[in-house]
Every structure is written in structure tokens, then in C-alpha cells.
Write a protein that holds these residues in place. Structure first.
Motif, PDB file in Angstrom:
ATOM      1  N   PRO A 177       0.814  -1.226   0.000  1.00 63.27           N
ATOM      2  CA  PRO A 177       0.000   0.000   0.000  1.00 63.27           C
ATOM      3  C   PRO A 177       0.846   1.274   0.000  1.00 63.27           C
ATOM      4  O   PRO A 177       2.055   1.245   0.274  1.00 63.27           O
ATOM      5  CB  PRO A 177      -0.818  -0.118   1.289  1.00 63.27           C
ATOM      6  N   PRO A 178       0.195   2.414  -0.292  1.00 63.63           N
ATOM      7  CA  PRO A 178       0.922   3.692  -0.290  1.00 63.63           C
ATOM      8  C   PRO A 178       1.472   4.013   1.093  1.00 63.63           C
ATOM      9  O   PRO A 178       0.988   3.520   2.108  1.00 63.63           O
ATOM     10  CB  PRO A 178      -0.136   4.709  -0.729  1.00 63.63           C
ATOM     11  N   GLY A 179       2.504   4.877   1.101  1.00 59.17           N
ATOM     12  CA  GLY A 179       3.091   5.303   2.371  1.00 59.17           C
ATOM     13  C   GLY A 179       4.029   4.295   2.982  1.00 59.17           C
ATOM     14  O   GLY A 179       4.351   4.378   4.170  1.00 59.17           O
ATOM     15  N   THR A 180       4.485   3.327   2.200  1.00 57.50           N
ATOM     16  CA  THR A 180       5.371   2.271   2.720  1.00 57.50           C
ATOM     17  C   THR A 180       6.808   2.463   2.267  1.00 57.50           C
ATOM     18  O   THR A 180       7.746   2.332   3.051  1.00 57.50           O
ATOM     19  CB  THR A 180       4.879   0.880   2.266  1.00 57.50           C
ATOM     20  N   GLY A 181       7.000   2.782   0.984  1.00 53.29           N
ATOM     21  CA  GLY A 181       8.354   2.956   0.467  1.00 53.29           C
ATOM     22  C   GLY A 181       8.387   2.883  -1.039  1.00 53.29           C
ATOM     23  O   GLY A 181       7.355   2.711  -1.697  1.00 53.29           O
ATOM     24  N   ILE A 182       9.598   3.021  -1.600  1.00 54.49           N
ATOM     25  CA  ILE A 182       9.805   2.954  -3.047  1.00 54.49           C
ATOM     26  C   ILE A 182      10.080   1.507  -3.438  1.00 54.49           C
ATOM     27  O   ILE A 182      10.816   0.799  -2.742  1.00 54.49           O
ATOM     28  CB  ILE A 182      10.975   3.868  -3.470  1.00 54.49           C
ATOM     29  N   CYS A 183       9.523   1.069  -4.559  1.00 51.10           N
ATOM     30  CA  CYS A 183       9.557  -0.355  -4.915  1.00 51.10           C
ATOM     31  C   CYS A 183      10.975  -0.931  -4.897  1.00 51.10           C
ATOM     32  O   CYS A 183      11.192  -2.046  -4.414  1.00 51.10           O
ATOM     33  CB  CYS A 183       8.886  -0.588  -6.267  1.00 51.10           C
ATOM     34  N   HIS A 184      11.964  -0.184  -5.385  1.00 49.93           N
ATOM     35  CA  HIS A 184      13.319  -0.741  -5.477  1.00 49.93           C
ATOM     36  C   HIS A 184      13.960  -0.883  -4.105  1.00 49.93           C
ATOM     37  O   HIS A 184      14.735  -1.813  -3.866  1.00 49.93           O
ATOM     38  CB  HIS A 184      14.175   0.143  -6.380  1.00 49.93           C
ATOM     39  N   GLN A 185      13.615   0.031  -3.211  1.00 44.40           N
ATOM     40  CA  GLN A 185      14.153  -0.071  -1.861  1.00 44.40           C
ATOM     41  C   GLN A 185      13.455  -1.188  -1.095  1.00 44.40           C
ATOM     42  O   GLN A 185      14.095  -1.941  -0.354  1.00 44.40           O
ATOM     43  CB  GLN A 185      14.005   1.269  -1.140  1.00 44.40           C
ATOM     44  N   VAL A 186      12.141  -1.317  -1.285  1.00 38.01           N
ATOM     45  CA  VAL A 186      11.398  -2.426  -0.675  1.00 38.01           C
ATOM     46  C   VAL A 186      11.922  -3.756  -1.224  1.00 38.01           C
ATOM     47  O   VAL A 186      12.063  -4.743  -0.486  1.00 38.01           O
ATOM     48  CB  VAL A 186       9.883  -2.275  -0.938  1.00 38.01           C
ATOM     49  N   ASN A 187      12.235  -3.778  -2.509  1.00 39.11           N
ATOM     50  CA  ASN A 187      12.792  -4.981  -3.141  1.00 39.11           C
ATOM     51  C   ASN A 187      14.134  -5.342  -2.508  1.00 39.11           C
ATOM     52  O   ASN A 187      14.382  -6.490  -2.127  1.00 39.11           O
ATOM     53  CB  ASN A 187      12.966  -4.725  -4.640  1.00 39.11           C
ATOM     54  N   LEU A 188      15.006  -4.342  -2.381  1.00 36.50           N
ATOM     55  CA  LEU A 188      16.351  -4.553  -1.838  1.00 36.50           C
ATOM     56  C   LEU A 188      16.291  -4.968  -0.366  1.00 36.50           C
ATOM     57  O   LEU A 188      16.996  -5.884   0.064  1.00 36.50           O
ATOM     58  CB  LEU A 188      17.155  -3.265  -1.988  1.00 36.50           C
ATOM     59  N   GLU A 189      15.444  -4.290   0.405  1.00 31.18           N
ATOM     60  CA  GLU A 189      15.437  -4.471   1.858  1.00 31.18           C
ATOM     61  C   GLU A 189      14.545  -5.617   2.329  1.00 31.18           C
ATOM     62  O   GLU A 189      14.705  -6.092   3.460  1.00 31.18           O
ATOM     63  CB  GLU A 189      14.967  -3.178   2.535  1.00 31.18           C
ATOM     64  N   TYR A 190      13.616  -6.080   1.450  1.00 36.81           N
ATOM     65  CA  TYR A 190      12.650  -7.062   1.952  1.00 36.81           C
ATOM     66  C   TYR A 190      12.284  -8.164   0.956  1.00 36.81           C
ATOM     67  O   TYR A 190      12.368  -9.349   1.278  1.00 36.81           O
ATOM     68  CB  TYR A 190      11.382  -6.336   2.408  1.00 36.81           C
ATOM     69  N   LEU A 191      11.875  -7.779  -0.255  1.00 42.08           N
ATOM     70  CA  LEU A 191      11.315  -8.771  -1.184  1.00 42.08           C
ATOM     71  C   LEU A 191      12.369  -9.751  -1.710  1.00 42.08           C
ATOM     72  O   LEU A 191      12.096 -10.940  -1.870  1.00 42.08           O
ATOM     73  CB  LEU A 191      10.631  -8.072  -2.361  1.00 42.08           C
ATOM     74  N   ALA A 192      13.565  -9.251  -2.019  1.00 41.29           N
ATOM     75  CA  ALA A 192      14.604 -10.090  -2.620  1.00 41.29           C
ATOM     76  C   ALA A 192      15.094 -11.137  -1.625  1.00 41.29           C
ATOM     77  O   ALA A 192      15.289 -10.850  -0.446  1.00 41.29           O
ATOM     78  CB  ALA A 192      15.765  -9.217  -3.084  1.00 41.29           C
ATOM     79  N   LYS A 193      15.309 -12.355  -2.120  1.00 39.36           N
ATOM     80  CA  LYS A 193      15.794 -13.450  -1.273  1.00 39.36           C
ATOM     81  C   LYS A 193      17.209 -13.884  -1.647  1.00 39.36           C
ATOM     82  O   LYS A 193      17.849 -14.627  -0.926  1.00 39.36           O
ATOM     83  CB  LYS A 193      14.861 -14.664  -1.382  1.00 39.36           C
TER      84      LYS A 193
END
Length: 891
Positions: A177-193
Motif C-alpha cells: 500500500p501507499p506510504g510504505t516505500g519505493i519499490c526498489h528499496q522495498v525490493n532490496l530491503e525485503y522482497l529479494a531473497k
């Protein structure tokens, strides 16, 4: 997994008592050693090889494809087409909304064809992060964040309602949802395994984490050793629906780093140097892989900063192999121990682990001693145009000379109701923003330290500067607060305005009305300074013609100085409480001070902020969600059913020559996707503005082109509508205008295109070098298609936009080397025919263009079909990639 396994690579790996199945590169090396020593391949090529081994099926991936990667070692290049399957897809909302609109329209088409609409579903993991919609409407106040979020929700309610439906209707689709972060930073910090586990049947497989994204800066995750790059929405949708990404085995340019950064030099300075070097070398369509002993001293956040800007240096990706620094970062960002252990075991077992001193072979290589990097900015309108900090003032003065304002460079302009005057070069926007730098604690802590020291010296932001802080994740505000820097940033006006791209994507919001009036009325060339990655013409703000990329601490410094016509190494920023001059060196932090501040960052911050990343706040949860597997289209001005698939049941027409087309526009070099399909403000007098007003939308509620990408009526009217675009068919005219040649009337490009469509006249566009640089903007191709353009004939194309044109059924053609529109004396009044197109058209085929002038004289010249692969040709023949996929499903 592989149904053929010609090289007997199936293996197992035990990690913490769990068995993982995988395809072994060392086993493949043993089988392929007579062809080439694949252990010498760049790590990025090994990831591609593993992908082929795992997906070998004898059809889309063959034994010969795998052997071709080993054969690459002989020439270090290849013309072999391969089919690549990424593990997952990443989206942001500007490009994600139209992608989900397309999927919804495909469901409608399936239902109309009497098929099950639920067949249209992502087959791989898809994450969409809402990060491009927040605008800096309010700034420099404690209420700025809450107020901007409130306005964002009001403006984008219809879009978010649609995404909530998609979240419920489609499988394998998650929305942050909005207000969480930028997709690439969320990817780097959380989504990527990094190592991607996958359950299949009763087995757990493991493979390299790979992704494609609906944003060109998807490349950021390469800093983590995850191979990923930006594709157009069209390609990403096809990948979600099970289609492989068609590509040529790439050249890989090695970038060797030695040494260590000097005291006072930031990761931003480094990436701007790297960008200039690689853009000058020429790496479009190529992989870049970083190696050498310099990596031993390069933190992962710095690697991600460099990987992020691969689109700016033109590469497909900027890859850093996995090593002990990768593990350190995974631990820092709160990943669980099971993930970290699996990454280490898998990458070491596969020979994908970077070891100092062991260097692969590359197609070509460059070298940079990090000791030689100095403090710099880039601009005023291209990220590769590096300017050393001491030269910024003289560089600006030179720009004034070339723009014809040299004799006016010292003029001062009154601003109504204010106690200051404006001058050329004054900084009116100072923004700490974007995925590039807000992912990097060292430069953000440096900004906090500069703010702290400035306040203690009695310095303040200049009153004409609009300042903002828009981090890429909530963790940033946690660690700035813990380090004690938030009060100082706030005092200088760098209050939190939102978690999103904001200024870097063009959502800089309005300037003070009187400041804006003074700029426009007096034709002032003023500056923005932002910690972003893009500074193309017309992108940041329509009033601001000079835009400079800089590190976050320099953004703060220029907000204090208030001007870019200054040498910060020599000139004071201002005076302290006692009237003594204060210089940048007086408030610039030492590396030790920065390191001490960065020590406040810990894994618990990341675990806390990402614990409920998909939940959203109460306002998000309260959005009503429509029921049904197909979408109930309304009269929304944000989301509208597109017309692409209306005739999908009809037989595919034969490919044929383009006869007697008219020229819609002629463009010079470096036309970006921002020029072709702007993301920023919609002018009330533009075709899109007029359309919205006819629909009852007031100009204050226009939002942006980016937010309206779910409505093709707005977006086709916005195609070629950038306020700074120059059509060379017209003299001294800026903006999206052309000449309707039969009538001789000047009008908007949209109106001319519609007039030509009524007359049954096909269209072409001519362009120079680097056509389509910048963002992976699918609407730059979709809009071109809907305007009736059959072919774009350019001197060279940027990778993503070329493939997007094909994906929308527009033919990309390239002039012979050294030629272009001017070389053939084209002025746009000609009728143009493209000869040699039929159902036997081949990738790279030579075609003939015949241009007939108004006096009856003719000009014939050769062009090359820039459909590069057989798979791309299948897509083009079907009218586009989604048409191809949909027809296959219907059949």
C-alpha cells in the motif's frame, strides 16, 4: 524444472537439515569443458546459464542454447537468441496500474471469446508497490506528511480501488500500500531473497533470485547479486502470463574497481563518475559487471546505488556478484538465518561466490581507482553530464551564454510580497528523494550531520528554496530519528513529505505562486538540486530548466547557499551568529562521524517496518473492493477499458508495406520516454487537459500523467506532449505540436494524428540517436500506437523502448550508420513509403524507404528492421506481445 537435462546437472544440497534440489553449474562445466571453461564466465552470465539449464525443454530452451553460452567465451559476444524466465516481477503503480488494466481487459476478451477469464492470471510472483503517486503539495512543516498522504488518497481513490480489486481477483499478486516505500528499496530491503526457493510437487528447489520490473531502476537489486532489469509493462505482463523474455546472449562489460573512496567523497559522487564513464564507453543493451579488489571496501548500499543507475549509463544491468558483504547486508536488514545460510551454501556450491583475486573474462573492461573520485554533480538535463563541484558556477554561466542570456546573468527580479529577489541559478527546489540515494544510510546520515552542524553554526535554508525529504522506506526515518538528526533536518525545512519517488518522478508539487510568476515573467533559469537519478528536460518541474543530481548532504548544502552559481570549495554558504563566513568544509562530516551515525542502523528496524508490509493503514483497508473475476468498468477518468483487444477474434492481417504515410514529427537526438510520454503535470490547455475538463475534472484535480496511465484517452492525448519536446518540422516552437501537412495548419500532435486517422493516412516518426532513453515507460509505445504511427525510424534506439514499440505492434527501423533525417534532407512535408515488408520479414532485414517531396522529387534510402529476434518477430506479426499471448490462450 528442466524436462530434458541434457548435461545431467540435477543435484541436491543439504542446508540446516533441509534438502534443496537444483541444477548444478559445476556439473555443467564438466560436460561443457570441450566447448568452453564456463568457470571463467562472468557471474551474471552464469546466472543466465543456470536459467537455461533449469528450463531446458527442447523447444523454448534447447541444448544448443546452453552450448552457446559456453561458446560465448571464444568471442565474448554472441548473436544467439535465448528465452529467459525470471523468478518474479516487480511493479510500481504508475506502470503497474496500466498493466493490471491490460490483464483486466484480457479477461474481458477471454469471456467474449467464450473462454474462462480466470485463465488470465500471473503464473509467477508479482509484487506491486504504490510509490509513484505521492506529490509534494505540502512541505517544510510538521503536517506535511499527513497532509500529502491525505491528498494522495483523495486524488487516487479510483486507482487504488481498482488495485484493491486486482489484489483480490488475481492469484500470485500482492500490493504494497501507499506510504510504505519505493519499490526498489522495498525490493532490496525485503522482497529479494538472493537464493529463491520454490515448492514444486514434493520437492523444494532453489535457484538464483531473478526479476524483471516495470521500472528501469529495477537494476538496483543487482547490488545484492539479484539479476534484474527493467522491461516495459507489455513485456512484464507477458512474463507474468508465462512467456519467456526473449533476448540475445549479451556482451558483458567488466568494470574493475581498485582503491578506496577518499575522505568526504560519497557513494553519489562515485555513481555519477561511473555513469559518465560507462555512458561514454557505450554499454546500451549490454550487461555491466563490477569486479576487482575495490569491491572489498564497497558497502552493499553503495553497490545498490551504482546498480540503480544502470539506465543512466545505458546498460541492461550493473551486476555485483554475491559475497560476504551480501550476507552482512541480509543480516543487517533483518532477513532470517535460514535465508542467509541458504544463500551462502547455494552460491558457494554453484561457483557463483565472489572471491578476491579471481577475475572472470569479459567482452571488454574499464577500470576506476576509487581514490580518483571527487565531489560532483550531474546536469543540467542529463545524468551522464558530470560537473565537478568547483566548476558548477562557471558551468551555469556558460549555460546562460549559450541560451542567449549571458548579458542578463546578474539581473535580479523582485518577487511580489517577499523580502528577497530571485536571480539566474537560484535553487528553488532542494529534494532528498528517490530510490538511488535514500537506500543508502551513509549519505542520509551525512545529510543529517550537515543539517546538525549548519544549525549549530546559525545557518538557515534560503527562503526561496522548497525543501523536502522523501525516503524510500520507513526505516530511513527510524534511523535518522535514532541518530538525533530529525529535529535539525526539520528546522532546515527537510520535513518528511512522504515515502515515495516525489520530485525525482516529477511529483515536486507547486512552487510558491509568486516565485513561479517571477520565474516565468522574467524567463529566469533557476535550479533544482535533488538526490535523484533523472533530470531530463521538463521532468522535475515545468518552471525549472536546470536540474542537478547530487548527494543528499550536497542537497542540504545548496539549500543553505540558495544558488548553484557558487563554488562550494571556495565560497561561503553564509555567516554564523557572529557574522563570520561559514564554508562547506566547516559543516562537512568526517567518514568516522558518518560511520558512527550509521552504526545506529540495525536489523530490528527492518523487521519492525516490514512486519505488516502488505497491510496498509485504516484508510487503505476501508476502500470498498468490487466483486467478480472481471472488472466492472465505470466512467472513471483514471481507469478505462483500453481498445487493444476489441478485434482479437479476427484473423491476423498479413504484414504489408506502409504506403504514402505522413510524417507526424521529426526529433533530434536523446529524445527520452519523458519527452514521448510525460509523467508530470497536465496543462489545462493541452489535449489531455481539455479532455479532463470536458469530463468535469477541474485543473486542481488533474493529478499527473503518471497517475492517469490507466486511462488511454488521457495518455494518447499526452503522447509527445512534453512541454520541452521540439518537433523539427516547426521553427522555434516548443511542446507537442506539429504541422498537418495537407492543410498546412499547426496544431497539437494529438489533433493532427486524429485528423490523419479520419483521412485514413498512416503515420511515421523520424528521430536521431538514443531514441527512447530513460524510464521503461510502456505508454511511450502504447500512445505511439494509438496515434496511428506505423513505424519509428531513428538513428539508434534505447533497449527498453525499442522492445516496447514491437510489443505494441510499432515497427522500429534504424538508419544506416552516420545517416539520419537531416542527411536525407527530410523536413516532414514528404509522403513516406516503407518497402519490403511482408510475412517473410526477418530480424535485422534491410528495407527501403521512399520519401516523395511536395515538388515530386524522390529520396530513397536503406533502413534496418530493429526487430532483433524471431520471438520479437512473432509478437510484431500478431500486432503485439499481449495479442500474441491472448490469441494463444483463446486458441
Amino acid at each position: 524444472m528442466s524436462s530434458n537435462d541434457s548435461f545431467n546437472t540435477l543435484s541436491t544440497l543439504e542446508v540446516n537439515g533441509k534438502t534443496y534440489h537444483y541444477h548444478s553449474l559445476p556439473k555443467a562445466a564438466e560436460k561443457l569443458k570441450n566447448i568452453g571453461d564456463i568457470d571463467r564466465l562472468p557471474a551474471s552470465m552464469k546466472v543466465l546459464l543456470e536459467n537455461l539449464l533449469r528450463n531446458e525443454d527442447g523447444n523454448t530452451v534447447t541444448k544448443k542454447d546452453i552450448e552457446a553460452v559456453a561458446l560465448w567465451l571464444a568471442d565474448r559476444k554472441s548473436d544467439r537468441e535465448i528465452q529467459y524466465r525470471p523468478a518474479r516481477v516487480l511493479m510500481q503503480d504508475f506502470t503497474g496500474v496500466p498493466a493490471i488494466v491490460d490483464l483486466a481487459a484480457m479477461r474481458d476478451a477471454m469471456e467474449t471469446a467464450g473462454k474462462n477469464p480466470n485463465q488470465i492470471n500471473p503464473l509467477s510472483a508479482v509484487d506491486l508497490v504504490i510509490d509513484h503517486s505521492v506529490t509534494v503539495d505540502k512541505s517544510s512543516s510538521p503536517e506535511a506528511f499527513e497532509e500529502n498522504v491525505r491528498i494522495e488518497m483523495e486524488r487516487n481513490f479510483e486507482r487504488y480501488q481498482f488495485l484493491r480489486w486486482g489484489q483480490k481477483a488475481f492469484e500470485n499478486f500482492r500490493v504494497v500500500p501507499p506510504g510504505t516505500g519505493i519499490c526498489h528499496q522495498v525490493n532490496l530491503e525485503y522482497l529479494a531473497k538472493v537464493a529463491w526457493p520454490k515448492e514444486q510437487g514434493d520437492k523444494t528447489w532453489v535457484m538464483p533470485d531473478t526479476c524483471v520490473g516495470l521500472d528501469s531502476h529495477t537494476t538496483m537489486v543487482n547490488g545484492l547479486g539479484v539479476l534484474g532489469w527493467g522491461v516495459g509493462g507489455i513485456e512484464a505482463e507477458a512474463a507474468m502470463l508465462g512467456q519467456p523474455v526473449s533476448m540475445l546472449i549479451p556482451e558483458v562489460i567488466g568494470f574493475r574497481m581498485t582503491g578506496k573512496l577518499h575522505e568526504g567523497v560519497t557513494a553519489t559522487d562515485l555513481v555519477l563518475h561511473v555513469t559518465q564513464m560507462l555512458r561514454k564507453h557505450g554499454v546500451v543493451g549490454k550487461f555491466v559487471e563490477f569486479y576487482g579488489p575495490g569491491l572489498d571496501h564497497l558497502p552493499l548500499a553503495d553497490r545498490a546505488t551504482i546498480g540503480n543507475m544502470a539506465p543512466e549509463y545505458g546498460a541492461t544491468c550493473g551486476f555485483f556478484p554475491v559475497d560476504k558483504e551480501t550476507l552482512r547486508y541480509l543480516e543487517l536488514t533483518g532477513r532470517d538465518q535460514e535465508t542467509i545460510d541458504l544463500v551462502e551454501a547455494y552460491y558457494k556450491a554453484q561457483g557463483l561466490w565472489r572471491e578476491t583475486g579471481k577475475e572472470p573474462v569479459f567482452t571488454d573492461s574499464l577500470e576506476l581507482d576509487l581514490n580518483n573520485v571527487t565531489a560532483s554533480l550531474a546536469g543540467p538535463k542529463r545524468p551522464q553530464d558530470l560537473v565537478a563541484m568547483p566548476q558548477l558556477g562557471s558551468n551555469f554561466d556558460l549555460m546562460l551564454e549559450t541560451s542567449g542570456q549571458g548579458d542578463q546573468k546578474d539581473k535580479e527580479v523582485e518577487v511580489k510580497g517577499r523580502d528577497f529577489k530571485l536571480k539566474h541559478g537560484d535553487v528553488v527546489i532542494a529534494a532528498i528523494t528517490s530510490c538511488t540515494n535514500t537506500s543508502n544510510p551513509s549519505v542520509l546520515m551525512a545529510a543529517g550531520l550537515v543539517a546538525q552542524k549548519a544549525i549549530k553554526k546559525g545557518l538557515q535554508r534560503q527562503p526561496w528554496v522548497k525543501a523536502s525529504l522523501a525516503p524510500g522506506s520507513r526505516v530511513v526515518t527510524d534511523y535518522l530519528k535514532k541518530a538525533g538528526f530529525t529535529p535539525y533536518l526539520n528546522e532546515l525545512g527537510f520535513n518528511l513529505v512522504g515515502y515515495g519517488c516525489t520530485t525525482c518522478i516529477g511529483n515536486s508539487g507547486p512552487l510558491d505562486e509568486e516565485i513561479s510568476k517571477a520565474i516565468i515573467d522574467n524567463d529566469l533559469i533557476v535550479s533544482s538540486v535533488l538526490s535523484g537519478n533523472r533530470n531530463f528536460e521538463g521532468r522535475i518541474h515545468s518552471d525549472v530548466k536546470a536540474n542537478w543530481l547530487a548527494s543528499p548532504p550536497l542537497v542540504v548544502a545548496y539549500a543553505l547557499a540558495g544558488t548553484t552559481r557558487i563554488d562550494l570549495t571556495q565560497d561561503p554558504l553564509g555567516n554564523d551568529q557572529d557574522g563570520n563566513p561559514v564554508y562547506l568544509k566547516d559543516i562537512w562530516p568526517s567518514n568516522k562521524e558518518i560511520a558512527d551515525a550509521v552504526s545506529h542502523v540495525n536489523g530490528e528496524m527492518f523487521r519492525k517496518e516490514y512486519a505488516e508490509v502488505f497491510e496498509g493503514d485504516d484508510e487503505w483497508k476501508s476502500i470498498p473492493v468490487a466483486e467478480g473475476n472481471t472488472y466492472a468498468w465505470s466512467d472513471s477518468t483514471y481507469v478505462k477499458k483500453p481498445p487493444y483487444f476489441d478485434r482479437i477474434a479476427e484473423e491476423v492481417p498479413a504484414m504489408k508495406n506502409v504506403n504514402d504515410a505522413r510524417v507526424l514529427a521529426i526529433f533530434a537526438d536523446s529524445i527520452t520516454t519523458d519527452h514521448i510520454s510525460p509523467a508530470g503535470a497536465i496543462k489545462p490547455s493541452s489535449p489531455a487537459g481539455k479532455y479532463l475538463q470536458e469530463k468535469g475534472v477541474e485543473p486542481k484535480d488533474f493529478n499527473s500523467y503518471g497517475s492517469r496511465r490507466g486511462n488511454h484517452e488521457v495518455m494518447m492525448r499526452g503522447t509527445f506532449a512534453n512541454i520541452r519536446i521540439k518537433n523539427q518540422m516547426l521553427d522555434d516552437v516548443e511542446g507537442g505540436y506539429t504541422c498537418h501537412v495537407p492543410s498546412g495548419e499547426q496544431m497539437s500532435i494529438y489533433d493532427a494524428a486524429m485528423k490523419y486517422q479520419e483521412e485514413g493516412t498512416p503515420l511515421v516518426v523520424f528521430a536521431g540517436k538514443e531514441y527512447g532513453t530513460g524510464s521503461s515507460r510502456d505508454w511511450a509505445a502504447k500512445g505511439t500506437n494509438l496515434l496511428g504511427v506505423k513505424a519509428v525510424i531513428a538513428e539508434t534506439f534505447e533497449r527498453i523502448h525499442r522492445s516496447n514499440l514491437i510489443g505494441m505492434g510499432v515497427l522500429p527501423l534504424q538508419f544506416e550508420s552516420g545517416q539520419g533525417p537531416q542527411a536525407h534532407g527530410l523536413d516532414g512535408t514528404e509522403t513516406v513509403s516503407i518497402l519490403g515488408i511482408d510475412d517473410n520479414l526477418k530480424p535485422g532485414q534491410e528495407l527501403t524507404v521512399k520519401a516523395v517531396r511536395e515538388d515530386g522529387s524522390e529520396e530513397e534510402f536503406k533502413v534496418y528492421c530493429r526487430i532483433d529476434t524471431n520471438t520479437e518477430m512473432q509478437y510484431y506479426r500478431s500486432g503485439g506481445i499481449l495479442h500474441y499471448v491472448l490469441r494463444q490462450m483463446i486458441e
